[in-house]
Design a protein around this motif. Structure first.
Motif, PDB file in Angstrom:
ATOM      1  N   SER A  78       0.715  -1.040  -0.039  1.00 38.85           N
ATOM      2  CA  SER A  78       0.026  -0.134   0.141  1.00 38.85           C
ATOM      3  C   SER A  78       0.999   1.126  -0.029  1.00 38.85           C
ATOM      4  O   SER A  78       0.617   2.391   0.452  1.00 38.85           O
ATOM      5  CB  SER A  78      -0.833   0.000   1.304  1.00 38.85           C
ATOM      6  OG  SER A  78       0.082   0.229   2.564  1.00 38.85           O
ATOM      7  N   SER A  79       2.003   1.377  -0.591  1.00 39.31           N
ATOM      8  CA  SER A  79       2.855   2.239  -0.695  1.00 39.31           C
ATOM      9  C   SER A  79       2.322   3.497  -1.369  1.00 39.31           C
ATOM     10  O   SER A  79       1.897   3.201  -2.585  1.00 39.31           O
ATOM     11  CB  SER A  79       4.136   1.960  -1.187  1.00 39.31           C
ATOM     12  OG  SER A  79       4.019   1.187  -2.715  1.00 39.31           O
ATOM     13  N   LEU A  80       2.301   4.633  -0.799  1.00 29.41           N
ATOM     14  CA  LEU A  80       1.754   5.818  -1.476  1.00 29.41           C
ATOM     15  C   LEU A  80       2.825   6.526  -2.218  1.00 29.41           C
ATOM     16  O   LEU A  80       4.106   6.276  -2.134  1.00 29.41           O
ATOM     17  CB  LEU A  80       1.376   6.717  -0.348  1.00 29.41           C
ATOM     18  CG  LEU A  80       0.116   6.545   0.378  1.00 29.41           C
ATOM     19  CD1 LEU A  80       0.066   7.563   1.577  1.00 29.41           C
ATOM     20  CD2 LEU A  80      -1.028   6.718  -0.534  1.00 29.41           C
ATOM     21  N   ARG A  81       2.582   7.076  -3.365  1.00 34.98           N
ATOM     22  CA  ARG A  81       3.354   7.804  -4.233  1.00 34.98           C
ATOM     23  C   ARG A  81       2.765   9.324  -4.543  1.00 34.98           C
ATOM     24  O   ARG A  81       1.357   9.363  -4.542  1.00 34.98           O
ATOM     25  CB  ARG A  81       3.513   7.187  -5.722  1.00 34.98           C
ATOM     26  CG  ARG A  81       4.238   5.582  -5.624  1.00 34.98           C
ATOM     27  CD  ARG A  81       5.785   5.851  -5.462  1.00 34.98           C
ATOM     28  NE  ARG A  81       6.428   4.855  -5.305  1.00 34.98           N
ATOM     29  CZ  ARG A  81       6.666   4.190  -4.447  1.00 34.98           C
ATOM     30  NH1 ARG A  81       6.174   4.291  -3.201  1.00 34.98           N
ATOM     31  NH2 ARG A  81       7.461   2.590  -4.535  1.00 34.98           N
ATOM     32  N   LEU A  82       3.671  10.089  -4.581  1.00 36.40           N
ATOM     33  CA  LEU A  82       3.131  11.671  -5.070  1.00 36.40           C
ATOM     34  C   LEU A  82       3.307  11.557  -6.565  1.00 36.40           C
ATOM     35  O   LEU A  82       4.558  11.769  -7.046  1.00 36.40           O
ATOM     36  CB  LEU A  82       3.774  12.699  -4.147  1.00 36.40           C
ATOM     37  CG  LEU A  82       3.686  14.076  -4.485  1.00 36.40           C
ATOM     38  CD1 LEU A  82       2.216  14.339  -4.459  1.00 36.40           C
ATOM     39  CD2 LEU A  82       4.537  14.960  -3.726  1.00 36.40           C
ATOM     40  N   SER A  83       2.320  11.987  -7.302  1.00 36.42           N
ATOM     41  CA  SER A  83       2.488  11.989  -8.677  1.00 36.42           C
ATOM     42  C   SER A  83       3.240  13.190  -9.228  1.00 36.42           C
ATOM     43  O   SER A  83       2.864  14.385  -8.612  1.00 36.42           O
ATOM     44  CB  SER A  83       0.788  11.972  -9.290  1.00 36.42           C
ATOM     45  OG  SER A  83       1.040  12.307 -10.605  1.00 36.42           O
ATOM     46  N   ALA A  84       3.799  12.995 -10.318  1.00 32.63           N
ATOM     47  CA  ALA A  84       4.458  14.272 -10.784  1.00 32.63           C
ATOM     48  C   ALA A  84       3.511  15.043 -11.801  1.00 32.63           C
ATOM     49  O   ALA A  84       4.143  16.020 -12.306  1.00 32.63           O
ATOM     50  CB  ALA A  84       5.656  13.709 -11.436  1.00 32.63           C
ATOM     51  N   ALA A  85       2.432  14.572 -11.831  1.00 32.71           N
ATOM     52  CA  ALA A  85       1.447  15.348 -12.707  1.00 32.71           C
ATOM     53  C   ALA A  85       1.664  15.283 -14.027  1.00 32.71           C
ATOM     54  O   ALA A  85       1.378  16.015 -14.628  1.00 32.71           O
ATOM     55  CB  ALA A  85       1.252  16.867 -12.295  1.00 32.71           C
ATOM     56  N   CYS A  86       2.596  14.207 -14.321  1.00 31.50           N
ATOM     57  CA  CYS A  86       2.703  13.716 -15.957  1.00 31.50           C
ATOM     58  C   CYS A  86       2.736  12.212 -16.114  1.00 31.50           C
ATOM     59  O   CYS A  86       3.531  11.619 -15.386  1.00 31.50           O
ATOM     60  CB  CYS A  86       4.178  14.281 -16.220  1.00 31.50           C
ATOM     61  SG  CYS A  86       4.720  13.968 -17.930  1.00 31.50           S
TER      62      CYS A  86
END
Length: 343
Positions: A78-86
């Motif tokens: 369930s690792s979260l990632r912060l999207s680079a918006a691309c």
């Protein structure tokens, strides 16, 4: 110290009081044989006393290897990632920047590092189903003024950059209200910011992204070449603060770094093999980051409508979960986007 709180045997507590040991520090300052002479306790009782005193100094219970294995297993599921918006960059980064870890982004001046940092400050405010963390960002400037005009331009272009997001969501997010800006002119003020202000914002859930732009400038200003020992100590202190904040508050940390010239390609193990520069601050800092990215400014120019942009390349230098790869990007009016070049 009230020795009864340590749940010691009555004879051990009585012996400690007779020896006039008033605090845990007094006990831990003495060796086992010295404690035996002072308290007249047996070797096993002294060991029990030392174990209890050491446990009283710990904030948290020690973590076993099995607990670490289980926590890493749960994190991987369930690792979260912060999207680079691309989408192109998210594919390269397997979803974006990891949460609970330090990511470094290095590159030459004008490569687009700050552009991507600002873009992440907006991306973090989206809900998780759109790649964000439903929180704000703390942006720490150490050399230049915060680029507020560029931020406003990026905010205005969110409907173009994030076309997959419902327009109603884009219009209801007050992006500029959730970016907290700090300017730190020296290393001491940076440590004050990270030790006092950042925990308050993180603890209240106001931010889940910290951007330090840049991490190298203060060290280059305050330390000479022969001050390497003290510089490394301060680097470790800074990285310890950042690790604590990222893990304790489940936040993402992005450290923007400068670069230094490489005169021998055989010595360049800290940056991309195709580059003549490598990230600043050396091996001492490289060992503190989990993900190292580098933005390279290329010679080519790409065009789109009435806009043109110098071509860049974002490369993964190292990461435990990523292949050493890269993607071409360009900086447009609405933000940083991947570029697919014709073969």
């Amino acid at each position: 110290m009230i020795w009864d709180q340590l749940q010691l045997k009555p004879n051990i507590s009585a012996a400690v009081r007779r020896a006039q040991l008033k605090s845990v520090r007094d006990v831990l300052y003495l060796s086992g044989p010295d404690l035996q002479r002072r308290t007249a306790l047996s070797c096993s009782e002294v060991q029990e006393l030392l174990t209890a005193a050491a446990a009283a100094c710990r904030r948290h219970r020690p973590t076993t290897a099995l607990q670490l294995h289980h926590s890493e297993h749960q994190r991987s599921k369930s690792s979260l990632r912060l999207s680079a918006a691309c989408p192109v960059l998210d594919l390269l980064l397997r979803g974006g920047l990891p949460v609970g870890a330090i990511t470094e982004l290095s590159g030459e001046s004008g490569a687009g590092k700050t552009q991507l940092g600002l873009q992440l400050c907006l991306s973090v405010q989206y809900p998780p189903e759109h790649g964000g963390l439903s929180s704000g960002a703390l942006y720490i400037c150490t050399e230049d003024q915060f680029p507020i005009r560029r931020l406003q331009q990026l905010i205005a272009g969110q409907s173009v950059l994030r076309s997959e997001v419902p327009s109603s969501l884009n219009s209801c997010l007050c992006f500029s209200d959730h970016i907290y800006i700090e300017h730190t002119a020296d290393l001491e003020s940076l440590k004050v910011c990270l030790s006092r202000r950042a925990p308050l914002l993180l603890g209240q859930g106001l931010v889940r992204l910290i951007v330090v732009d840049s991490v190298a400038s203060l060290f280059r200003c305050e330390f000479q070449a022969d001050d390497w020992l003290e510089r490394n100590k301060q680097l470790l202190t800074l990285s310890s603060m950042l690790h604590y904040l990222s893990q304790e508050f489940d936040a993402s940390v992005l450290c923007i770094n400068q670069v230094t010239d490489v005169f021998s390609q055989s010595a360049n193990s800290l940056g991309p093999s195709s580059s003549s520069v490598c990230p600043a601050l050396g091996l001492a800092w490289a060992n503190q980051v989990m993900v190292r990215l580098m933005m390279l400014r290329l010679q080519e120019t790409v065009s789109r409508g009435d806009e043109s942009s110098t071509l860049r390349r974002l490369e993964v230098v190292f990461a435990p979960h990523l292949a050493r790869d890269g993607r071409h990007v360009a900086v447009w009016r609405e933000g940083v986007r991947g570029v697919v070049l014709p073969e």
